[in-house]
Design a protein around this motif. Sequence first.
Motif, PDB file in Angstrom:
ATOM      1  N   VAL A  83      -2.402   0.090  -2.929  1.00  0.00           N
ATOM      2  CA  VAL A  83      -3.509  -0.047  -3.886  1.00  0.00           C
ATOM      3  C   VAL A  83      -3.652  -1.531  -4.223  1.00  0.00           C
ATOM      4  O   VAL A  83      -2.698  -2.169  -4.656  1.00  0.00           O
ATOM      5  CB  VAL A  83      -3.257   0.760  -5.185  1.00  0.00           C
ATOM      6  CG1 VAL A  83      -4.419   0.570  -6.169  1.00  0.00           C
ATOM      7  CG2 VAL A  83      -3.065   2.243  -4.896  1.00  0.00           C
ATOM      8  N   ILE A  84      -4.841  -2.053  -3.996  1.00  0.00           N
ATOM      9  CA  ILE A  84      -5.112  -3.466  -4.287  1.00  0.00           C
ATOM     10  C   ILE A  84      -6.017  -3.531  -5.516  1.00  0.00           C
ATOM     11  O   ILE A  84      -6.979  -2.765  -5.616  1.00  0.00           O
ATOM     12  CB  ILE A  84      -5.862  -4.138  -3.109  1.00  0.00           C
ATOM     13  CG1 ILE A  84      -5.042  -4.059  -1.815  1.00  0.00           C
ATOM     14  CG2 ILE A  84      -6.228  -5.583  -3.445  1.00  0.00           C
ATOM     15  CD1 ILE A  84      -5.827  -4.456  -0.551  1.00  0.00           C
ATOM     16  N   ALA A 130      -3.265  -6.579 -14.164  1.00  0.00           N
ATOM     17  CA  ALA A 130      -2.191  -5.785 -13.563  1.00  0.00           C
ATOM     18  C   ALA A 130      -2.122  -4.411 -14.231  1.00  0.00           C
ATOM     19  O   ALA A 130      -1.167  -4.093 -14.931  1.00  0.00           O
ATOM     20  CB  ALA A 130      -0.863  -6.520 -13.659  1.00  0.00           C
ATOM     21  N   ARG A 131      -3.181  -3.637 -14.055  1.00  0.00           N
ATOM     22  CA  ARG A 131      -3.167  -2.254 -14.556  1.00  0.00           C
ATOM     23  C   ARG A 131      -3.991  -1.407 -13.604  1.00  0.00           C
ATOM     24  O   ARG A 131      -4.744  -1.923 -12.784  1.00  0.00           O
ATOM     25  CB  ARG A 131      -3.725  -2.190 -15.986  1.00  0.00           C
ATOM     26  CG  ARG A 131      -5.123  -2.749 -16.130  1.00  0.00           C
ATOM     27  CD  ARG A 131      -5.680  -2.541 -17.548  1.00  0.00           C
ATOM     28  NE  ARG A 131      -6.920  -3.266 -17.724  1.00  0.00           N
ATOM     29  CZ  ARG A 131      -7.023  -4.486 -18.269  1.00  0.00           C
ATOM     30  NH1 ARG A 131      -5.951  -5.115 -18.717  1.00  0.00           N
ATOM     31  NH2 ARG A 131      -8.194  -5.085 -18.372  1.00  0.00           N
ATOM     32  N   TYR A 171       1.672  -1.563  -4.710  1.00  0.00           N
ATOM     33  CA  TYR A 171       0.568  -2.208  -5.430  1.00  0.00           C
ATOM     34  C   TYR A 171       0.482  -3.682  -5.085  1.00  0.00           C
ATOM     35  O   TYR A 171       1.502  -4.339  -4.904  1.00  0.00           O
ATOM     36  CB  TYR A 171       0.761  -2.083  -6.944  1.00  0.00           C
ATOM     37  CG  TYR A 171       0.357  -0.722  -7.451  1.00  0.00           C
ATOM     38  CD1 TYR A 171      -0.972  -0.471  -7.797  1.00  0.00           C
ATOM     39  CD2 TYR A 171       1.271   0.313  -7.543  1.00  0.00           C
ATOM     40  CE1 TYR A 171      -1.365   0.781  -8.237  1.00  0.00           C
ATOM     41  CE2 TYR A 171       0.889   1.567  -7.982  1.00  0.00           C
ATOM     42  CZ  TYR A 171      -0.430   1.791  -8.334  1.00  0.00           C
ATOM     43  OH  TYR A 171      -0.825   3.030  -8.759  1.00  0.00           O
ATOM     44  N   GLU A 172      -0.738  -4.177  -5.019  1.00  0.00           N
ATOM     45  CA  GLU A 172      -0.943  -5.616  -4.832  1.00  0.00           C
ATOM     46  C   GLU A 172      -2.026  -6.059  -5.812  1.00  0.00           C
ATOM     47  O   GLU A 172      -3.148  -5.571  -5.779  1.00  0.00           O
ATOM     48  CB  GLU A 172      -1.393  -5.855  -3.378  1.00  0.00           C
ATOM     49  CG  GLU A 172      -1.501  -7.295  -2.989  1.00  0.00           C
ATOM     50  CD  GLU A 172      -0.159  -8.011  -2.833  1.00  0.00           C
ATOM     51  OE1 GLU A 172       0.830  -7.357  -2.435  1.00  0.00           O
ATOM     52  OE2 GLU A 172      -0.106  -9.217  -3.115  1.00  0.00           O
ATOM     53  N   PHE A 173      -1.633  -6.930  -6.734  1.00  0.00           N
ATOM     54  CA  PHE A 173      -2.593  -7.448  -7.713  1.00  0.00           C
ATOM     55  C   PHE A 173      -2.926  -8.891  -7.339  1.00  0.00           C
ATOM     56  O   PHE A 173      -2.022  -9.719  -7.229  1.00  0.00           O
ATOM     57  CB  PHE A 173      -2.000  -7.397  -9.125  1.00  0.00           C
ATOM     58  CG  PHE A 173      -1.688  -5.986  -9.578  1.00  0.00           C
ATOM     59  CD1 PHE A 173      -2.704  -5.153 -10.037  1.00  0.00           C
ATOM     60  CD2 PHE A 173      -0.396  -5.482  -9.537  1.00  0.00           C
ATOM     61  CE1 PHE A 173      -2.427  -3.845 -10.452  1.00  0.00           C
ATOM     62  CE2 PHE A 173      -0.106  -4.186  -9.942  1.00  0.00           C
ATOM     63  CZ  PHE A 173      -1.129  -3.360 -10.405  1.00  0.00           C
ATOM     64  N   ALA A 211       0.879  -8.055   5.270  1.00  0.00           N
ATOM     65  CA  ALA A 211       2.139  -8.232   4.534  1.00  0.00           C
ATOM     66  C   ALA A 211       2.773  -6.890   4.152  1.00  0.00           C
ATOM     67  O   ALA A 211       3.970  -6.819   3.876  1.00  0.00           O
ATOM     68  CB  ALA A 211       1.892  -9.060   3.272  1.00  0.00           C
ATOM     69  N   PHE A 212       1.975  -5.840   4.171  1.00  0.00           N
ATOM     70  CA  PHE A 212       2.469  -4.511   3.796  1.00  0.00           C
ATOM     71  C   PHE A 212       3.635  -4.083   4.682  1.00  0.00           C
ATOM     72  O   PHE A 212       4.566  -3.413   4.232  1.00  0.00           O
ATOM     73  CB  PHE A 212       1.321  -3.501   3.927  1.00  0.00           C
ATOM     74  CG  PHE A 212       1.706  -2.079   3.650  1.00  0.00           C
ATOM     75  CD1 PHE A 212       1.679  -1.582   2.361  1.00  0.00           C
ATOM     76  CD2 PHE A 212       2.084  -1.230   4.680  1.00  0.00           C
ATOM     77  CE1 PHE A 212       2.026  -0.270   2.099  1.00  0.00           C
ATOM     78  CE2 PHE A 212       2.431   0.090   4.426  1.00  0.00           C
ATOM     79  CZ  PHE A 212       2.407   0.561   3.127  1.00  0.00           C
TER      80      PHE A 212
END
Length: 241
Positions: A185-186, A192-193, A207-209, A228-229
């Motif tokens: 999930v980006i 950051a929520r 998660y990627e913020f 990068a995942f």
Amino acid sequence: MAADQENNTGPGHVAIIMDGNGRWAQSRGRPRLFGHHAGAKRVKEIVRACKPLGVKYLTIFAFSTENWKRTQTEVSGLMSLFRQYIRKEARGLKAEGVRVRFIGDRLKLDDKLIALMDDLEAITSENDVVHLTIAINYGGRDEVARATKRLAQDVANGSLMPADVDEETLPRYLDTHVLPDPDLVIRTSGEARISNFLLWQSAYAEYEFVDTLWPDFSDEEFQKIVGAFGGRKRRYGAVPA
Ligand code: IPE
Ligand code: IPE
Ligand code: MG
């Protein structure tokens, strides 16, 4: 999957919280809707980037159940943007093999928009290159509540036994019942929520913020994040071997 395994395959399902359109516009002295239009233009490029990256499922958050709290001008501008977007993109999406689905509670949307959504789902229903799911009037809590209501109806009419309700049964009632859970999930714009997005489905998502505002989010940045995942270790609660 073995514990502590690195993902040598990429994320098959990426979900994106497309945030920051308003700030992008405001920083240019323009109305928020200008940012939403700029944001809508980014979607095509990201959808196109999916296939070569092996991303079979892309789910994007376009309008939350909480976004009705915005001004009437912004809400009706967004609804009109969704209608325009579907009218403009339908042919291209069909031709490119994109299967489009919508999740969220449709009942609150206007009839014209619902008809366009139904039509786009129907004309792309044979496609299988990339599965694009667009969340409109979607909220994770609302989705679980609606699912529970239908589940309770099945219990009441005798087609489901309470003892059979488990974590395999409940997701069959969710809007996403035909989709795999998201792997990644980006969220753009530096927040950051998760703002009520795919609450049940993202239990084990990575998660990627990122700070980038959605209208500036490029396919290069998307490729970098997806690439990068592969280095992440997903343990699913187990102890590494
Ligand atoms: C995301 O951008 C799009 C929608 C919620 C519809 P925002 O409109 O939330 O932009 P910011 O967060 O105010 O910058
Ligand atoms: C989440 O963004 C919803 C969408 C991107 C459609 P918001 O901008 O509505 O979320 P909050 O209010 O910052 O939590
Ligand atoms: Mg926002």
